[in-house]
Each structure stands twice: as structure tokens, then as C-alpha cells.
Scaffold this active site. Structure first.
Site: not given
Ligand code: C2G
Length: 129
Positions: A44, A46
Site C-alpha cells: 500500500k 505505507k
Molecule cells: N479513518 C477515519 N477517520 C480518520 C482516519 C481514518 O474514519 N480521521 C478510517 C479510514 O477511512 C479507514 C480506517 O479508518 O476506514 C483505517 O484507516 P487507515 O489505517 O488509513 O487504513 P487504510 O490505509 O485506509 O487501509 O483494504 C483496505 C485498506 O486496508 C484500508
């Protein structure tokens, strides 16, 4: 029993993640969270501060979360939903539309992200102190 599933990295666990889980749990009875492995995070693009074991432990400690599974690749969602009998797949709206293909086997929801917080913002804020 209504089961919800979601996925993410959940690094530097913060109130945006908590508010997502709280809203997801209100949609049903059981919340399953797929936590991205370190290898999948590399795919990803990350680099998490906490490793997979640590992130998995933190997410599992959240009172809204009933089960934690590993997220190893983009393609596992469909099999997970079937295997775990998930009724709902939900994720933040930064992913809006990206998982609509799952709507033939479950309800797909995109929930509004919590404003003013993100793991990236936390890292940048700390780096600039
Ligand atoms: N999130 C949120 N509000 C934020 C930050 C994050 O609602 N201020 C939500 C994101 O939208 C996501 C979840 O928290 O639904 C996890 O975010 P991340 O850890 O950044 O995950 P991501 O990189 O989006 O990975 O297959 C799907 C991926 O693994 C999602």
C-alpha cells in the site's frame, strides 16, 4: 446476528479510528477488523510506526471490536466476507466506490471520515515540534 467487517492499517491508533469502530458496531452485533500486515502495508506504500503484532493488539483491545484478522492482500475481502458470514462491509469514505463490487454478497457502506485527525497529521505534527 449481524456481522460487520472492515479493514485498515490502524497505525498510531487515534479517535478517528475509535469513532469509526463505534459507528460500525452500531450497524450490527459483531465487528470484525482486518488489520493490514507489514508486508501488505509495503504494497500500500505505507510504513507503519507500530508493527502488525502491535497494531493487532491495540485494535483487539478496543471495546467495539470482536475479532481481528490479518489483511494480507487486496483480494481477500470477498472470501473473508463469505467465510465469516459478514452482512456488511464498511470503510471510511476516502474509499468511496472502491469496494462496490462486494455488493453482490453483502451491504457496502462508506462512512464519513473523522475530520482533523489522521496518522499522517500526527506524524507531521510531531516531526515539526
Ligand atoms: N479513518 C477515519 N477517520 C480518520 C482516519 C481514518 O474514519 N480521521 C478510517 C479510514 O477511512 C479507514 C480506517 O479508518 O476506514 C483505517 O484507516 P487507515 O489505517 O488509513 O487504513 P487504510 O490505509 O485506509 O487501509 O483494504 C483496505 C485498506 O486496508 C484500508
Amino acid at each position: 446476528m449481524k456481522t460487520i467487517i472492515t479493514y485498515g492499517t490502524f497505525d498510531l491508533f487515534h479517535f478517528g479510528h475509535v469513532r469509526l469502530f463505534k459507528r460500525l458496531k452500531k450497524l450490527g452485533d459483531k465487528l470484525i477488523v482486518g488489520v493490514s500486515t507489514d508486508e501488505f502495508n509495503a504494497l500500500k506504500g505505507k510504513a507503519a510506526f507500530f508493527n502488525f503484532q502491535q497494531r493487532q493488539e491495540i485494535v483487539a483491545a478496543c471495546k467495539y471490536v470482536d475479532e481481528v484478522i490479518a489483511e494480507n492482500d487486496w483480494r481477500q475481502k470477498r472470501n473473508d466476507i463469505i467465510r465469516l458470514n459478514a452482512d456488511i462491509f464498511a470503510i471510511g469514505d476516502d474509499w468511496k466506490g472502491k469496494f462496490d463490487d462486494l455488493s453482490d454478497i453483502c451491504n457496502v457502506f462508506y462512512l464519513e471520515r473523522t475530520q482533523q485527525i489522521s496518522t499522517t497529521e500526527i506524524k507531521n505534527n510531531l516531526a515539526n515540534r
